[in-house]
Motif scaffolding. Structure first.
Motif, mmCIF file in Angstrom:
data_model
loop_
_atom_site.group_PDB
_atom_site.id
_atom_site.type_symbol
_atom_site.label_atom_id
_atom_site.label_comp_id
_atom_site.label_asym_id
_atom_site.label_seq_id
_atom_site.Cartn_x
_atom_site.Cartn_y
_atom_site.Cartn_z
ATOM 1 N N GLY A 1 0.795 -1.221 0.000
ATOM 2 C CA GLY A 1 0.000 0.000 0.000
ATOM 3 C C GLY A 1 0.826 1.269 0.000
ATOM 4 O O GLY A 1 0.297 2.360 -0.217
ATOM 5 N N ASP B 1 1.778 14.444 -1.912
ATOM 6 C CA ASP B 1 0.955 15.257 -2.812
ATOM 7 C C ASP B 1 -0.296 15.713 -2.060
ATOM 8 O O ASP B 1 -0.593 15.211 -0.970
ATOM 9 N N LYS C 1 4.583 0.883 -3.981
ATOM 10 C CA LYS C 1 5.744 0.306 -4.690
ATOM 11 C C LYS C 1 5.462 0.121 -6.181
ATOM 12 O O LYS C 1 6.261 0.521 -7.014
ATOM 13 N N THR D 1 3.207 1.548 -8.037
ATOM 14 C CA THR D 1 3.010 2.858 -8.664
ATOM 15 C C THR D 1 4.360 3.541 -8.869
ATOM 16 O O THR D 1 4.630 4.134 -9.914
HETATM 17 P P1 GDP Z 1 2.090 -1.325 -3.234
HETATM 18 O O1 GDP Z 1 1.198 -2.291 -2.533
HETATM 19 O O2 GDP Z 1 3.197 -0.863 -2.342
HETATM 20 O O3 GDP Z 1 2.596 -1.841 -4.556
HETATM 21 O O4 GDP Z 1 1.218 -0.015 -3.519
HETATM 22 P P2 GDP Z 1 0.447 0.467 -4.838
HETATM 23 O O5 GDP Z 1 1.402 1.007 -5.825
HETATM 24 O O6 GDP Z 1 -0.468 -0.601 -5.281
HETATM 25 O O7 GDP Z 1 -0.370 1.702 -4.255
HETATM 26 C C1 GDP Z 1 -1.351 1.567 -3.250
HETATM 27 C C2 GDP Z 1 -2.361 2.701 -3.391
HETATM 28 O O8 GDP Z 1 -1.725 3.942 -3.167
HETATM 29 C C3 GDP Z 1 -2.973 2.773 -4.777
HETATM 30 O O9 GDP Z 1 -4.325 3.108 -4.647
HETATM 31 C C4 GDP Z 1 -2.213 3.897 -5.454
HETATM 32 O O10 GDP Z 1 -2.964 4.562 -6.419
HETATM 33 C C5 GDP Z 1 -1.924 4.809 -4.277
HETATM 34 N N1 GDP Z 1 -0.696 5.598 -4.486
HETATM 35 C C6 GDP Z 1 0.517 5.121 -4.887
HETATM 36 N N2 GDP Z 1 1.410 6.118 -4.991
HETATM 37 C C7 GDP Z 1 0.752 7.271 -4.657
HETATM 38 C C8 GDP Z 1 1.148 8.649 -4.568
HETATM 39 O O11 GDP Z 1 2.275 9.049 -4.829
HETATM 40 N N3 GDP Z 1 0.187 9.520 -4.138
HETATM 41 C C9 GDP Z 1 -1.084 9.137 -3.820
HETATM 42 N N4 GDP Z 1 -1.918 10.061 -3.419
HETATM 43 N N5 GDP Z 1 -1.466 7.855 -3.908
HETATM 44 C C10 GDP Z 1 -0.570 6.921 -4.311
#
Ligand code: GDP
Length: 334
Positions: free
Chosen positions: A69, A208, A72, A74
């Motif tokens: 979450g 952001d 990563k 993204t």
């Molecule tokens: P992971 O589980 O670490 O791979 O996380 P994800 O990349 O799936 O992101 C989890 C959630 O956080 C998603 O809904 C993304 O859209 C959101 N998210 C990721 N990066 C950002 C960011 O820089 N800003 C905001 N506001 N949301 C983000």
């Protein structure tokens, strides 16, 4: 070269030539061989790796971790595209330890890095097979060599699970990136102190909108926290920065810092030294895994273990004595 070819597989030469020419389909098939537990595939894998080894290593290997979450995928989506624009080819290996035990893998739940996945200069591969973390690390390491031989010059190794595989990934990479969130303590983010200590860079993601101020505060807190740690052998002081993966802000800073790091450790010799140490460690990992496999894979041992478990529960034998007995009988049958 023996050019070994088990049934239903390409020949060793076909894998090797395909990988060296950057053929993605053959690269994928080669990685499947490296990940396989079939004895015939293991022989084939050894031949492939032996041949591609001189063509591997020409990359920067970056470990990326952070709780689910944190952003990563993204981040990698944005970072990978940034690197490709700069002319790099990016290999992305995701380790998901949760898939070792349960069939349900975090990776399987969502489509990750969709845009990046469509680019020819990116190669994305989940790396989740193997029944122990050590096994996963060995296989991810070999997968990384194959990607390098296929021309990928930036390798991102991402841990998808929580807090289990970071050390393994640290042992495979040159630079370790930790993604964090503002507004939550380390405890809340499940980040152990040891992981903070491994970080060459901390990126406070999601800086952001309403989060910008909090992220700046978090940045200062982490900067202070990192200063407490002794300077790493690399001579590099860990950097803390803020970023918004989703808005593509601060992504270039991350790469600029990694380039600075690379220049520093090339000049002071640490880059080479660290890779050499990792090679030695890698040998021990393989020995450990192979010993475990030989031991627990033996039917006689499995039967004897069952009996010993009963004896321990019935207080007929001490655990230490039981361990000694079984090792003795393993040694006799070697
Ligand atoms: P992971 O589980 O670490 O791979 O996380 P994800 O990349 O799936 O992101 C989890 C959630 O956080 C998603 O809904 C993304 O859209 C959101 N998210 C990721 N990066 C950002 C960011 O820089 N800003 C905001 N506001 N949301 C983000």
């Amino acid at each position: 070269m023996k050019n070994y070819k088990p049934k239903g597989r390409l020949s060793a030469k076909e894998y090797i030539d395909g990988i060296l020419s950057g053929d993605r389909v053959i690269l994928s098939r080669g990685i499947t061989i490296v990940e396989s537990n079939l004895e015939s595939d293991k022989i084939l894998a050894k031949e492939i790796i032996h041949a591609i080894l001189p063509h591997s290593g020409n990359s920067i290997r970056i470990g990326i971790t952070g709780v689910p979450g944190v952003g990563k995928s993204t981040f990698i989506e944005a970072f990978g595209q940034h690197l490709i624009k700069k002319g790099h080819k990016v290999g992305i290996l995701s380790i998901d330890p949760s898939s070792q035990r349960s069939k349900g893998s975090i990776l399987g739940d969502k489509t990750r890095m969709e845009e990046l996945a469509n680019l020819d200069e990116a190669y994305i591969r989940p790396s989740a097979t193997g029944d122990t973390l050590g096994g996963v690390a060995n296989k991810t390491g070999e997968t990384m060599l194959l990607c390098e031989a296929a021309g990928y010059d930036v390798i991102l190794i991402e841990t998808v699970g929580v807090g289990q595989s970071e050390t393994a990934v640290h042992g495979l990479t040159d630079f370790f990136l930790l993604l964090m969130l503002s507004g939550a303590g380390d405890e809340l983010q499940g980040i152990k102190k040891g992981i903070m200590e491994m970080a060459d860079m901390v990126v406070i993601n999601k800086a952001d909108g309403d989060n910008i101020k909090k992220s700046e505060m978090a940045k200062r807190q982490y900067q202070n926290a990192l200063h407490i740690f002794p300077l790493s052998e690399s001579g590099w002081s860990p950097v803390v920065t803020t970023a918004s993966a989703i808005k593509n802000i601060g992504i270039d800073t991350v790469w600029n810092e990694i380039e600075k790091y690379k220049t520093l450790v090339d000049e002071n010799g640490y880059f080479k030294k660290n890779r050499s140490n990792q090679q030695i460690q890698w040998m021990y990992n393989n020995i450990n895994e192979e010993l475990k496999r030989m031991f627990y894979g033996s039917k006689a041992i499995a039967n004897q273990l069952q009996d010993l478990e009963k004896d321990i529960l019935a207080s007929k034998i001490s655990p230490v004595k039981a361990a000694q007995l079984i090792i003795e009988s393993f040694k006799k049958n070697m």
